[in-house]
Scaffold this motif. Structure first.
Motif, PDB file in Angstrom:
ATOM      1  N   PRO A  71       8.787 -12.314  -7.421  1.00 35.65           N
ATOM      2  CA  PRO A  71       7.951 -12.013  -6.254  1.00 35.65           C
ATOM      3  C   PRO A  71       6.765 -12.968  -6.156  1.00 35.65           C
ATOM      4  CG  PRO A  71       8.413 -10.034  -7.542  1.00 35.65           C
ATOM      5  CD  PRO A  71       8.831 -11.205  -8.376  1.00 35.65           C
ATOM      6  N   GLU A  72       6.182 -13.024  -4.976  1.00 38.53           N
ATOM      7  CA  GLU A  72       4.972 -13.817  -4.776  1.00 38.53           C
ATOM      8  C   GLU A  72       3.778 -13.046  -5.324  1.00 38.53           C
ATOM      9  OE1 GLU A  72       2.247 -15.606  -1.113  1.00 38.53           O
ATOM     10  OE2 GLU A  72       4.211 -14.724  -0.685  1.00 38.53           O
ATOM     11  N   PRO A  73       3.061 -13.584  -6.322  1.00 36.96           N
ATOM     12  CA  PRO A  73       1.931 -12.856  -6.912  1.00 36.96           C
ATOM     13  C   PRO A  73       0.734 -12.805  -5.968  1.00 36.96           C
ATOM     14  CG  PRO A  73       2.048 -15.067  -7.816  1.00 36.96           C
ATOM     15  CD  PRO A  73       3.262 -14.901  -6.945  1.00 36.96           C
ATOM     16  N   VAL A  74      -0.041 -11.733  -6.072  1.00 37.29           N
ATOM     17  CA  VAL A  74      -1.274 -11.611  -5.287  1.00 37.29           C
ATOM     18  C   VAL A  74      -2.406 -11.138  -6.181  1.00 37.29           C
ATOM     19  CG1 VAL A  74      -0.114 -11.162  -3.086  1.00 37.29           C
ATOM     20  CG2 VAL A  74      -0.702  -9.237  -4.575  1.00 37.29           C
ATOM     21  N   LEU A  75      -3.600 -11.589  -5.878  1.00 37.92           N
ATOM     22  CA  LEU A  75      -4.788 -11.151  -6.597  1.00 37.92           C
ATOM     23  C   LEU A  75      -5.183  -9.757  -6.126  1.00 37.92           C
ATOM     24  CD1 LEU A  75      -6.912 -14.431  -6.357  1.00 37.92           C
ATOM     25  CD2 LEU A  75      -5.700 -13.590  -8.384  1.00 37.92           C
ATOM     26  N   THR A  76      -5.534  -8.896  -7.075  1.00 36.08           N
ATOM     27  CA  THR A  76      -6.056  -7.568  -6.745  1.00 36.08           C
ATOM     28  C   THR A  76      -7.376  -7.391  -7.500  1.00 36.08           C
ATOM     29  OG1 THR A  76      -4.679  -6.619  -8.508  1.00 36.08           O
ATOM     30  CG2 THR A  76      -3.797  -6.561  -6.269  1.00 36.08           C
ATOM     31  N   THR A  77      -7.993  -6.240  -7.340  1.00 30.22           N
ATOM     32  CA  THR A  77      -9.245  -5.950  -8.031  1.00 30.22           C
ATOM     33  C   THR A  77      -9.087  -4.689  -8.853  1.00 30.22           C
ATOM     34  OG1 THR A  77     -10.159  -4.546  -6.288  1.00 30.22           O
ATOM     35  CG2 THR A  77     -10.524  -6.920  -6.082  1.00 30.22           C
ATOM     36  N   GLY A  78     -10.001  -4.505  -9.813  1.00 26.54           N
ATOM     37  CA  GLY A  78      -9.961  -3.300 -10.646  1.00 26.54           C
ATOM     38  C   GLY A  78     -10.044  -2.039  -9.820  1.00 26.54           C
ATOM     39  N   ASP A  79     -10.935  -2.040  -8.826  1.00 23.76           N
ATOM     40  CA  ASP A  79     -11.081  -0.863  -7.978  1.00 23.76           C
ATOM     41  C   ASP A  79      -9.797  -0.595  -7.213  1.00 23.76           C
ATOM     42  OD1 ASP A  79     -13.653  -0.548  -8.819  1.00 23.76           O
ATOM     43  OD2 ASP A  79     -14.565  -1.534  -7.096  1.00 23.76           O
ATOM     44  N   THR A  80      -9.153  -1.668  -6.752  1.00 26.71           N
ATOM     45  CA  THR A  80      -7.914  -1.527  -6.006  1.00 26.71           C
ATOM     46  C   THR A  80      -6.844  -0.883  -6.862  1.00 26.71           C
ATOM     47  OG1 THR A  80      -8.387  -3.438  -4.615  1.00 26.71           O
ATOM     48  CG2 THR A  80      -6.089  -2.788  -4.809  1.00 26.71           C
TER      49      THR A  80
END
Length: 314
Positions: free
Chosen positions: A98-107
């Motif tokens: 899959p295409e990776p995406v940046l997320t956040t801890g809160d997300t």
């Protein structure tokens, strides 16, 4: 022909604003659904844009539930895209990831099930039929009822129930849920990062499961292993060489690495001075040993990471 009166123009502007607000309220949900169905941020964005175009042309006075209506539009758009790209994925050069995406801890904490957006889970979902994948995402991740999903994907409720059952059994068989907690995952990733960037094979071996598997995706665009790399010794040697060999034309001295959050979990990004060259994400067992690594190096799949786009997946 005369121009519309100021009152009519103002009303139309106000309606467009309300339409935009209604769409924006659910935009994050729409992307989150489309991304899980497609495994591609670029394709998911296209599906959301197509949903907006159709929403703009819809008589909203006939829409009782905008959330369900918009989810129906984007689900069908995603299904159509997935079917059209199926052949390309089946003939892909090397493993398709899959295409990776940046997320956040809160997300990640807000995700109904953070596991549902992990690279490992998206790989499992890739083995489902398009219908099974969409039904699984809508039912098991977002909690829509079988009846709601039947209306969304234009199938009978019985067909949706059957698809949901098949998908759930398939996922359970291939994706055990007994994994280490997030703090343990982060700790192991930090130790792996230090060992890999320091070329410490022994330290890497301590973190890897004996039968660990490394999946690499170059898509025929950059040189990568065309088959899974299996075994702790081989995988450890692969990563220990990072600081000693030229990779994609980038000398070790010109390469940087950082810890980030990718798809709701800890990951690594490798950069050249002018571009992102690879990402690595991890799969863990209950004890925190690394059982699988997913290395995406296909430049077509690194645009969102390179742009620094952070997605608030729900």
């Amino acid at each position: 022909m005369t121009d519309p009166s100021p009152d009519i123009a103002q009303q139309e502007f106000g309606q467009r604003t309300l339409d935009q607000r209604a769409f924006d309220r659910h935009r994050n949900l729409l992307f989150s659904v489309a991304y899980r169905v497609l495994g591609s941020a670029a394709d998911a964005e296209d599906a959301v844009q197509d949903a907006w175009i159709k929403w703009s042309a819809t008589d909203r006075s006939q829409v009782a539930d905008p959330k369900a209506y918009l989810t129906r539009i984007v689900s069908n758009q995603a299904l159509e895209q997935l079917r059209s790209t199926r052949h390309k994925r089946e003939t892909y050069v090397g493993p398709w990831l899959p295409e990776p995406v940046l997320t956040t801890g809160d997300t990640a904490d807000a995700v109904t099930d953070a596991e549902s957006v992990s690279m490992a889970m998206l790989v499992v979902l890739e083995t489902l039929s398009p219908l099974e994948r969409a039904v699984f995402v809508l039912k098991d991740v977002f909690g829509f009822s079988h009846l709601e999903i039947a209306e969304m994907v234009e199938r009978s409720e019985a067909a949706v129930r059957q698809a949901a059952h098949r998908a759930r059994e398939h996922v359970r068989a291939r994706r055990p849920r007994f994994t280490a907690d997030r703090s343990r995952q982060r700790e192991v990733t930090e130790r792996f990062f230090a060992a890999a960037t320091g070329g410490d094979v022994s330290a890497l071996m301590e973190l890897l499961s004996p039968d660990v598997t490394l999946w690499t995706d170059g898509g025929g665009k950059v040189r990568q292993a065309l088959r899974p790399v299996v075994g702790a010794a081989t995988v450890a040697a692969w990563f220990a060489a990072i600081g000693t060999v030229t990779y994609q034309g980038v000398a070790p001295a010109d390469m940087t690495a950082e810890l980030v959050e990718i798809n709701g979990g800890p990951g690594m990004v490798f950069r050249a001075p002018d571009r992102v060259i690879a990402t690595v994400t991890f799969d863990f067992d209950a004890d925190g040993s690394i059982t699988a690594l997913h290395n995406v190096a296909n430049p077509d799949k690194l645009r969102a990471i390179g742009e620094g786009t952070t997605y608030a997946l729900c």
